[in-house]
Design an enzyme around this catalytic site. Structure first.
Site, mmCIF file in Angstrom:
data_model
loop_
_atom_site.group_PDB
_atom_site.id
_atom_site.type_symbol
_atom_site.label_atom_id
_atom_site.label_comp_id
_atom_site.label_asym_id
_atom_site.label_seq_id
_atom_site.Cartn_x
_atom_site.Cartn_y
_atom_site.Cartn_z
ATOM 1 N N CYS A 125 -8.420 -11.251 -34.791
ATOM 2 C CA CYS A 125 -9.374 -12.330 -34.496
ATOM 3 C C CYS A 125 -10.489 -12.450 -35.532
ATOM 4 C CB CYS A 125 -9.939 -12.197 -33.083
ATOM 5 S SG CYS A 125 -10.766 -10.640 -32.753
ATOM 6 N N CYS A 133 -6.598 -13.944 -31.469
ATOM 7 C CA CYS A 133 -6.039 -12.632 -31.831
ATOM 8 C C CYS A 133 -4.591 -12.724 -32.294
ATOM 9 C CB CYS A 133 -6.155 -11.673 -30.653
ATOM 10 S SG CYS A 133 -7.850 -11.516 -30.045
ATOM 11 N N LYS A 198 -6.874 -4.623 -21.045
ATOM 12 C CA LYS A 198 -8.039 -5.316 -21.596
ATOM 13 C C LYS A 198 -8.180 -6.655 -20.890
ATOM 14 C CE LYS A 198 -10.017 -7.156 -25.857
ATOM 15 N NZ LYS A 198 -9.880 -7.289 -27.308
ATOM 16 N N ARG A 208 -18.884 -10.813 -29.962
ATOM 17 C CA ARG A 208 -18.343 -11.905 -30.774
ATOM 18 C C ARG A 208 -19.353 -12.368 -31.806
ATOM 19 N NH1 ARG A 208 -14.838 -14.548 -25.893
ATOM 20 N NH2 ARG A 208 -13.548 -12.686 -25.641
ATOM 21 N N ARG A 220 -9.468 -16.678 -24.366
ATOM 22 C CA ARG A 220 -8.443 -15.650 -24.561
ATOM 23 C C ARG A 220 -7.620 -15.386 -23.295
ATOM 24 N NH1 ARG A 220 -10.132 -14.349 -29.557
ATOM 25 N NH2 ARG A 220 -12.128 -13.287 -29.964
ATOM 26 N N GLU A 236 0.701 -3.061 -17.259
ATOM 27 C CA GLU A 236 0.388 -3.116 -18.689
ATOM 28 C C GLU A 236 0.343 -1.707 -19.291
ATOM 29 O OE1 GLU A 236 0.033 -5.130 -21.084
ATOM 30 O OE2 GLU A 236 -0.553 -7.117 -20.388
ATOM 31 N N LYS A 251 -10.820 -1.626 -20.511
ATOM 32 C CA LYS A 251 -11.944 -2.324 -21.124
ATOM 33 C C LYS A 251 -12.177 -3.652 -20.440
ATOM 34 C CE LYS A 251 -13.103 -4.439 -25.427
ATOM 35 N NZ LYS A 251 -12.576 -5.072 -26.593
ATOM 36 N N SER A 277 -19.955 -4.600 -25.306
ATOM 37 C CA SER A 277 -21.226 -5.065 -25.858
ATOM 38 C C SER A 277 -22.237 -5.508 -24.810
ATOM 39 C CB SER A 277 -20.970 -6.184 -26.863
ATOM 40 O OG SER A 277 -20.161 -7.193 -26.310
ATOM 41 N N TYR A 316 -21.659 2.101 -27.736
ATOM 42 C CA TYR A 316 -22.631 1.849 -28.801
ATOM 43 C C TYR A 316 -23.803 2.817 -28.708
ATOM 44 C CZ TYR A 316 -19.750 -2.288 -29.150
ATOM 45 O OH TYR A 316 -18.668 -3.105 -29.296
#
Ligand code: PBG
Length: 329
Positions: A125, A133, A198, A208, A220, A236, A251, A277, A316
């Protein structure tokens, strides 16, 4: 299990002192579980702050080494690398270019900090002019033509020296395609950490901006998962494990602890949680207002991910958390 009632049972007996509480503590949180995401872009001495992610920067490779070295010195064993190329196109060619930004940064990081684990995010992406993506044709995100590009990207990262590759695109069959390409190129020992479950999440908003990867049209939802579906998340994960994933990821993290718990319980394999984020931004914003205790809320959130089943915590706040944890006891 039948417990005797009160007054024989007094759960507070074991909460009387720090030593007693530590003795019966069920979940450990340590710096060795942390992974720090870093954003690299071409340049020198570049540290571009990201508005919605206080304390996070777009870094040139030399600055990424500085940032990684500081985190590593604080006890963080690994980083997760995202690249922001100078040019984007319809084939994401910057993603698998021999001298692409991630490839350059990996080489430098492995040279300067050999004991630091370098994980690369494998996605297109950031390198696609449309921000999706996968390969786009007639407004659709194509699955199978994307696999080749992802596999090439992963092999190129491994060639540059990446210790692990982490596909985050959510195309079907990407783990198998990546495994085959890695093996074909002699990287049989490079593990795959797949973003297995995800979700299409509003919690990716600030990222982003950081990765300059917002889709130019649509969203998405045709490839990332519906936030409503936990059984599908298990399918998955099962598919990714069948295809050869070594570590699976859930996530976002905090809003999906039930999924994390089910994944760990069902499969028992190494499991990562990604505190994304907006999770970071919300804590930072409330802390800046003086409304919450940043350290306490951060550590409690990470502990919750561990309790739910995560072995690996991508955050982070990794450098801060590592420092706080070493001062705790
Ligand atoms: C790329 C990717 C995204 C994140 C990690 N890899 C964004 C997205 O899927 O839109 C999100 C990370 C974060 O929000 O911290 N596909």
């Amino acid at each position: 299990m039948t417990l005797p009632g009160f007054p024989v049972s007094r759960p507070r007996r074991l909460r009387q002192s720090p030593a007693l509480r530590r003795l019966v503590c069920e979940t450990r949180l340590g710096a060795e579980q942390l992974v720090l995401p870093l954003f690299v872009r071409p340049g020198k001495k570049l540290r571009r702050p990201i508005d919605a992610m206080p304390g996070v920067f777009q870094l040139s490779p030399d600055e990424a080494v500085r940032e990684a070295a500081a985190a590593h010195a604080a006890g963080v064993p690994a980083i997760l690398l995202f690249g922001i190329p100078d040019r984007k196109d319809a084939r994401a060619s910057g993603a698998y270019a021999k001298n692409g930004i991630v490839q350059q940064a990996v080489r430098l990081l492995k040279k300067e900090l050999p004991s630091l684990l370098v994980i690369t995010d494998v996605c297109l992406c950031e390198y696609m002019e449309h921000g999706h993506c996968g390969v786009v044709s007639c407004g659709k995100i194509l699955n199978d033509p994307t696999l080749r590009l992802l596999a090439q990207t992963a092999a190129s990262h491994a060639g540059a020296g990446a210790d692990l590759v982490a596909p985050s695109d959510m195309m079907d069959g990407r783990v198998a395609a990546i495994r085959a390409e890695l093996d074909k190129n002699g990287f049989t020992d490079t593990p795959i950490m797949s973003y297995a479950a995800k979700f299409a999440s509003a919690f990716y908003g600030p990222f982003r901006e950081a990765a300059e990867s917002a889709p130019r049209f649509g969203d998405r939802r045709s490839y990332q998962m519906d936030a409503a579906n936990a059984n599908e998340a298990l399918r998955e994960v099962a598919l990714d494990l069948q295809e050869g994933a070594d570590i699976v990821m859930v996530k976002p993290a905090l809003a999906y602890l039930d999924v994390l718990h089910r994944v760990k319980t069902e499969f028992g394999c190494p499991t990562a949680a990604y505190a994304v984020s907006a999770e970071h931004a919300m804590i930072k914003a409330a802390a800046a207002k003086g409304w919450i205790d940043e350290r306490a809320v951060t550590l409690e959130s990470l502990l919750a991910m561990r309790r739910a089943g995560a072995d690996i915590l991508i955050t982070y706040a990794a450098p801060d958390a590592a420092k706080w944890l070493s001062r705790q006891s």
